[in-house]
Design a protein around this motif. Structure first.
Motif, PDB file in Angstrom:
ATOM      1  N   LEU A  20      -3.041   1.149  -7.004  1.00  0.00           N
ATOM      2  CA  LEU A  20      -3.287   1.120  -5.563  1.00  0.00           C
ATOM      3  C   LEU A  20      -2.389   2.156  -4.902  1.00  0.00           C
ATOM      4  O   LEU A  20      -1.195   2.217  -5.195  1.00  0.00           O
ATOM      5  CB  LEU A  20      -2.958  -0.267  -4.989  1.00  0.00           C
ATOM      6  N   ALA A  21      -2.987   2.984  -4.032  1.00  0.00           N
ATOM      7  CA  ALA A  21      -2.182   4.011  -3.347  1.00  0.00           C
ATOM      8  C   ALA A  21      -2.179   3.726  -1.859  1.00  0.00           C
ATOM      9  O   ALA A  21      -3.227   3.450  -1.276  1.00  0.00           O
ATOM     10  CB  ALA A  21      -2.762   5.392  -3.615  1.00  0.00           C
ATOM     11  N   TYR A  22      -1.027   3.782  -1.246  1.00  0.00           N
ATOM     12  CA  TYR A  22      -0.908   3.615   0.199  1.00  0.00           C
ATOM     13  C   TYR A  22      -0.426   4.944   0.789  1.00  0.00           C
ATOM     14  O   TYR A  22       0.386   5.639   0.164  1.00  0.00           O
ATOM     15  CB  TYR A  22       0.099   2.517   0.533  1.00  0.00           C
ATOM     16  N   GLY A  23      -0.922   5.278   1.991  1.00  0.00           N
ATOM     17  CA  GLY A  23      -0.384   6.450   2.694  1.00  0.00           C
ATOM     18  C   GLY A  23      -1.218   7.700   2.525  1.00  0.00           C
ATOM     19  O   GLY A  23      -2.435   7.648   2.369  1.00  0.00           O
ATOM     20  N   CYS A  24      -0.517   8.840   2.500  1.00  0.00           N
ATOM     21  CA  CYS A  24      -1.166  10.153   2.626  1.00  0.00           C
ATOM     22  C   CYS A  24      -1.835  10.605   1.326  1.00  0.00           C
ATOM     23  O   CYS A  24      -1.733   9.943   0.290  1.00  0.00           O
ATOM     24  CB  CYS A  24      -0.133  11.181   3.059  1.00  0.00           C
ATOM     25  N   GLN A  25      -2.456  11.778   1.365  1.00  0.00           N
ATOM     26  CA  GLN A  25      -3.122  12.338   0.165  1.00  0.00           C
ATOM     27  C   GLN A  25      -2.130  12.595  -0.960  1.00  0.00           C
ATOM     28  O   GLN A  25      -2.476  12.549  -2.115  1.00  0.00           O
ATOM     29  CB  GLN A  25      -3.813  13.661   0.500  1.00  0.00           C
ATOM     30  N   ASN A  59       1.555   2.605  -5.607  1.00  0.00           N
ATOM     31  CA  ASN A  59       2.289   3.789  -5.161  1.00  0.00           C
ATOM     32  C   ASN A  59       2.449   3.670  -3.647  1.00  0.00           C
ATOM     33  O   ASN A  59       1.470   3.574  -2.903  1.00  0.00           O
ATOM     34  CB  ASN A  59       1.566   5.072  -5.568  1.00  0.00           C
ATOM     35  N   THR A  60       3.685   3.660  -3.192  1.00  0.00           N
ATOM     36  CA  THR A  60       3.980   3.196  -1.830  1.00  0.00           C
ATOM     37  C   THR A  60       4.155   4.321  -0.806  1.00  0.00           C
ATOM     38  O   THR A  60       4.316   5.484  -1.155  1.00  0.00           O
ATOM     39  CB  THR A  60       5.274   2.361  -1.842  1.00  0.00           C
ATOM     40  N   CYS A  64       6.206   4.952   3.190  1.00  0.00           N
ATOM     41  CA  CYS A  64       7.150   4.335   4.135  1.00  0.00           C
ATOM     42  C   CYS A  64       7.193   5.116   5.439  1.00  0.00           C
ATOM     43  O   CYS A  64       8.167   5.057   6.177  1.00  0.00           O
ATOM     44  CB  CYS A  64       8.540   4.236   3.508  1.00  0.00           C
ATOM     45  N   VAL A  65       6.104   5.851   5.732  1.00  0.00           N
ATOM     46  CA  VAL A  65       6.085   6.688   6.934  1.00  0.00           C
ATOM     47  C   VAL A  65       6.146   5.837   8.202  1.00  0.00           C
ATOM     48  O   VAL A  65       6.773   6.213   9.184  1.00  0.00           O
ATOM     49  CB  VAL A  65       4.850   7.622   6.911  1.00  0.00           C
ATOM     50  N   ARG A  66       5.472   4.685   8.172  1.00  0.00           N
ATOM     51  CA  ARG A  66       5.525   3.770   9.329  1.00  0.00           C
ATOM     52  C   ARG A  66       5.804   2.363   8.837  1.00  0.00           C
ATOM     53  O   ARG A  66       5.451   2.010   7.705  1.00  0.00           O
ATOM     54  CB  ARG A  66       4.191   3.789  10.092  1.00  0.00           C
ATOM     55  N   GLU A  67       6.392   1.540   9.725  1.00  0.00           N
ATOM     56  CA  GLU A  67       6.739   0.174   9.356  1.00  0.00           C
ATOM     57  C   GLU A  67       5.486  -0.617   8.977  1.00  0.00           C
ATOM     58  O   GLU A  67       5.517  -1.454   8.067  1.00  0.00           O
ATOM     59  CB  GLU A  67       7.455  -0.495  10.526  1.00  0.00           C
ATOM     60  N   SER A  68       4.364  -0.323   9.658  1.00  0.00           N
ATOM     61  CA  SER A  68       3.133  -1.079   9.384  1.00  0.00           C
ATOM     62  C   SER A  68       2.705  -0.896   7.919  1.00  0.00           C
ATOM     63  O   SER A  68       2.249  -1.845   7.283  1.00  0.00           O
ATOM     64  CB  SER A  68       2.015  -0.635  10.329  1.00  0.00           C
ATOM     65  N   ALA A  69       2.860   0.316   7.382  1.00  0.00           N
ATOM     66  CA  ALA A  69       2.491   0.567   5.982  1.00  0.00           C
ATOM     67  C   ALA A  69       3.400  -0.246   5.075  1.00  0.00           C
ATOM     68  O   ALA A  69       2.944  -0.898   4.127  1.00  0.00           O
ATOM     69  CB  ALA A  69       2.611   2.053   5.658  1.00  0.00           C
ATOM     70  N   GLU A  70       4.691  -0.240   5.397  1.00  0.00           N
ATOM     71  CA  GLU A  70       5.650  -0.989   4.568  1.00  0.00           C
ATOM     72  C   GLU A  70       5.334  -2.476   4.573  1.00  0.00           C
ATOM     73  O   GLU A  70       5.376  -3.130   3.528  1.00  0.00           O
ATOM     74  CB  GLU A  70       7.070  -0.768   5.088  1.00  0.00           C
ATOM     75  N   ASN A  71       4.999  -3.010   5.746  1.00  0.00           N
ATOM     76  CA  ASN A  71       4.707  -4.442   5.823  1.00  0.00           C
ATOM     77  C   ASN A  71       3.485  -4.807   4.996  1.00  0.00           C
ATOM     78  O   ASN A  71       3.458  -5.837   4.317  1.00  0.00           O
ATOM     79  CB  ASN A  71       4.493  -4.871   7.285  1.00  0.00           C
ATOM     80  N   LYS A  72       2.477  -3.922   5.053  1.00  0.00           N
ATOM     81  CA  LYS A  72       1.257  -4.154   4.265  1.00  0.00           C
ATOM     82  C   LYS A  72       1.611  -4.200   2.771  1.00  0.00           C
ATOM     83  O   LYS A  72       1.161  -5.058   2.030  1.00  0.00           O
ATOM     84  CB  LYS A  72       0.279  -3.006   4.530  1.00  0.00           C
ATOM     85  N   ILE A  73       2.439  -3.253   2.348  1.00  0.00           N
ATOM     86  CA  ILE A  73       2.794  -3.166   0.922  1.00  0.00           C
ATOM     87  C   ILE A  73       3.624  -4.384   0.510  1.00  0.00           C
ATOM     88  O   ILE A  73       3.397  -4.976  -0.554  1.00  0.00           O
ATOM     89  CB  ILE A  73       3.553  -1.850   0.635  1.00  0.00           C
ATOM     90  N   LEU A  74       4.566  -4.780   1.365  1.00  0.00           N
ATOM     91  CA  LEU A  74       5.387  -5.949   1.039  1.00  0.00           C
ATOM     92  C   LEU A  74       4.500  -7.184   0.893  1.00  0.00           C
ATOM     93  O   LEU A  74       4.705  -8.026   0.010  1.00  0.00           O
ATOM     94  CB  LEU A  74       6.460  -6.173   2.109  1.00  0.00           C
ATOM     95  N   CYS A  90       7.452   6.528  -2.272  1.00  0.00           N
ATOM     96  CA  CYS A  90       8.361   6.771  -1.139  1.00  0.00           C
ATOM     97  C   CYS A  90       9.212   5.566  -0.730  1.00  0.00           C
ATOM     98  O   CYS A  90      10.385   5.707  -0.401  1.00  0.00           O
ATOM     99  CB  CYS A  90       7.556   7.245   0.063  1.00  0.00           C
ATOM    100  N   MET A  91       8.614   4.379  -0.745  1.00  0.00           N
ATOM    101  CA  MET A  91       9.359   3.197  -0.300  1.00  0.00           C
ATOM    102  C   MET A  91      10.571   2.942  -1.201  1.00  0.00           C
ATOM    103  O   MET A  91      11.640   2.574  -0.730  1.00  0.00           O
ATOM    104  CB  MET A  91       8.415   1.995  -0.374  1.00  0.00           C
ATOM    105  N   VAL A  92      10.378   3.179  -2.491  1.00  0.00           N
ATOM    106  CA  VAL A  92      11.437   2.935  -3.475  1.00  0.00           C
ATOM    107  C   VAL A  92      12.548   3.982  -3.336  1.00  0.00           C
ATOM    108  O   VAL A  92      13.712   3.733  -3.642  1.00  0.00           O
ATOM    109  CB  VAL A  92      10.830   3.002  -4.908  1.00  0.00           C
ATOM    110  N   GLN A  93      12.148   5.176  -2.864  1.00  0.00           N
ATOM    111  CA  GLN A  93      13.066   6.308  -2.815  1.00  0.00           C
ATOM    112  C   GLN A  93      14.024   6.255  -1.620  1.00  0.00           C
ATOM    113  O   GLN A  93      15.029   6.961  -1.592  1.00  0.00           O
ATOM    114  CB  GLN A  93      12.244   7.605  -2.759  1.00  0.00           C
ATOM    115  N   GLN A  94      13.732   5.420  -0.616  1.00  0.00           N
ATOM    116  CA  GLN A  94      14.581   5.388   0.578  1.00  0.00           C
ATOM    117  C   GLN A  94      15.999   4.960   0.216  1.00  0.00           C
ATOM    118  O   GLN A  94      16.176   4.034  -0.587  1.00  0.00           O
ATOM    119  CB  GLN A  94      14.039   4.385   1.589  1.00  0.00           C
ATOM    120  N   PRO A  95      17.011   5.610   0.819  1.00  0.00           N
ATOM    121  CA  PRO A  95      18.378   5.252   0.487  1.00  0.00           C
ATOM    122  C   PRO A  95      18.619   3.746   0.646  1.00  0.00           C
ATOM    123  O   PRO A  95      18.280   3.166   1.674  1.00  0.00           O
ATOM    124  CB  PRO A  95      19.204   6.057   1.505  1.00  0.00           C
TER     125      PRO A  95
END
Ligand code: SAM
Ligand code: SF4
Length: 443
Positions: free
Chosen positions: A10-15, A48-49, A51-61, A84-89
């Motif tokens: 499953l892919a979330y976000g951009c191309q 594959n996550t 994290c550009v917007r909080e709404s995407a993160e909430n959907k993935i969580l 991306c979500m995993v990569q955030q500091p």
């Protein structure tokens, strides 16, 4: 271990995220998995996550939470979370605590090594690999998925622009361009497996090749890709307005396969907000670029991204965004409410805009854009356009769908033999999102 292993990706976000998900699926195929969309019977699920917007993160969580139940029912299931979500500091420790049922965590720079992580997980280990820095030599493999009519091809990775709202440079690293010969070879390979349209991907394709000596830029690359036999169409995203050169516009105008479509995110119509966003152009400069496009390509289709409710955006700033949208008349716009991303400069700004104001502005923006989209398509009525036939329509499989060079979707009656070829279609009906037409001739 059973032989017939199934993977759901499953892919979330951009191309770029979709393209990374393709890479992961490709790796699992080499490990004996076949792709599936049946979560219940899956042996491996990869998310594959984004994290550009909080709404995407909430959907993935939410999705990660749902998978817990699946794992309880099927303890052999392996689950991998990447991107991306995993990569955030600091994110990894937080995520691990929240979702102990996950087997593999992989950052954006660790996708190439997914098979090693998978082997470890198959042996019952919980594994995590998140490099802070990329290693460029391994980024270009494996290639885009073969045998499809359309393919996304990475021409570069990362971003140097640090727009003040954006997490992308923090999770995808600094800009780095792939070598032209690697890109050309990948596209030739794709074409020989049946691909007819490629989309060249970069966070800012206009700065492709900045690090190359001798000089070789994005326009040079486009000229070469335009020459590839049997390829029918070339698209590209995203064009940062500050780096859109006259040479590039002229190259698109002179090309034969280069589609006359520019995705040129404006983000805001107010100079005050553009400066706070660190976009490095003014509305006047942006408009001058649009004029240049129209000078060479009067029929070019323009699309954009817009953020409403950026910190400090006044009603007047927002009105300036509405005004510029009415002026430019994009064929399509991706519209977003500003979302605070921790680690970015804008997250530190004090004058954050309340949610109800952001929602109201988004509604107004969308209604202006819907009107623009409808008018743009209505102007196409009665005229003929070259369309690449993509396949059966999702809503009515008896009919076919395809896209114009401007990326407008067209539905029509035709013969499935025409899938993968160019036809001329005369537009007979125009809605906000879709066109309907009749086939005239083979293009
Ligand atoms: N590199 C591309 C560019 O500059 O246009 C865009 C990449 S980003 C994944 C796609 C879009 O998401 C951006 O153009 C912007 O409109 C939007 N975006 C990025 N960060 C955002 C944020 N914090 N809140 C709301 N929208 C955001
Ligand atoms: Fe984000 Fe700006 Fe880079 Fe696009 S150009 S990825 S919006 S920082």
């Amino acid at each position: 271990m059973k032989k017939d292993k199934k993977v759901v990706t499953l892919a979330y976000g951009c191309q770029m995220s979709e393209r990374d998900a393709e890479t992961l699926t490709h790796i699992t195929r080499q490990e004996g998995y076949t792709s599936s969309d049946d979560l219940i019977n899956a042996d491996l699920v990869i998310i594959n996550t984004c994290c550009v917007r909080e709404s995407a993160e909430n959907k993935i969580l939410g999705k990660i939470g749902e998978l817990k139940k699946l794992k309880e029912d099927n303890p052999n299931l392996k689950i991998a979370i990447s991107g991306c979500m995993v990569q955030q500091p600091g994110a990894l420790e937080r995520l691990k605590k929240r979702a102990p049922h996950i087997d593999i965590w992989a950052g954006t720079h660790n996708l190439h090594d997914f098979s090693t992580l998978l082997h470890q997980a198959e042996q019952g280990e919980k594994v995590a690999e998140v490099w802070q820095e990329p290693k460029t030599t391994i980024e270009s493999t494996p290639q885009a998925e073969k045998g499809k009519l359309q393919a996304n091809v990475n021409i570069m990775y990362g971003c140097n622009n640090f727009c003040s709202y954006c997490i992308v440079p923090h999770v995808r690293g600094r800009e780095r361009s792939r070598k032209p010969e690697e890109i050309i070879n990948e596209i030739r390979d794709l074409v020989s497996s049946g691909c007819r349209e490629v989309t060249l991907l970069g966070q800012n394709v206009n700065s492709y090749g900045k690090e190359f000596t001798p000089t070789y830029d994005f326009a040079d690359l486009l000229q070469e890709v335009d020459q590839i036999p049997d390829l029918l169409r070339v698209r590209f995203i995203t064009s940062h307005p500050k780096d859109l050169s006259d040479k590039l516009i002229e190259t698109v105008a002179q090309g034969t396969k280069l589609c006359e479509h520019f995705h040129l995110p404006i983000q805001s119509g107010s100079n005050f907000i553009l400066e706070r966003m660190n976009r490095k152009y003014t509305r006047e400069y942006y408009l001058s670029r649009v004029d240049k496009i129209h000078e060479f390509l009067p029929e070019a289709s323009l699309t954009t991204d817009i953020i409403v409710g950026f910190p400090g955006e006044s009603e007047e700033d927002f009105e300036q965004t509405l005004e510029i949208m009415k002026l430019i008349r994009y064929s399509h716009a991706f519209t977003f409410m500003y979302s605070k991303r921790s680690g970015t400069l804008a997250a530190e700004l004090e004058d954050q805009i309340p949610l109800d104001v952001k929602k109201r502005r988004l509604q107004r923006l969308m209604s202006v854009q819907n009107q623009n989209s409808l008018e743009w398509r209505q102007k196409m009525l009665g005229k003929s356009y070259e369309v690449l036939v993509e396949g059966p329509s999702k809503t009515n499989p008896e009919r076919l769908v395809g896209r114009t060079r401007g990326n407008e979707l067209v539905v029509f009656d035709g013969n499935p033999d025409q899938i993968g070829s160019l036809v001329n279609i005369r537009i007979t009906e125009a809605g906000t999102w879709t066109l309907v037409g009749d086939i005239q001739t083979k293009a």
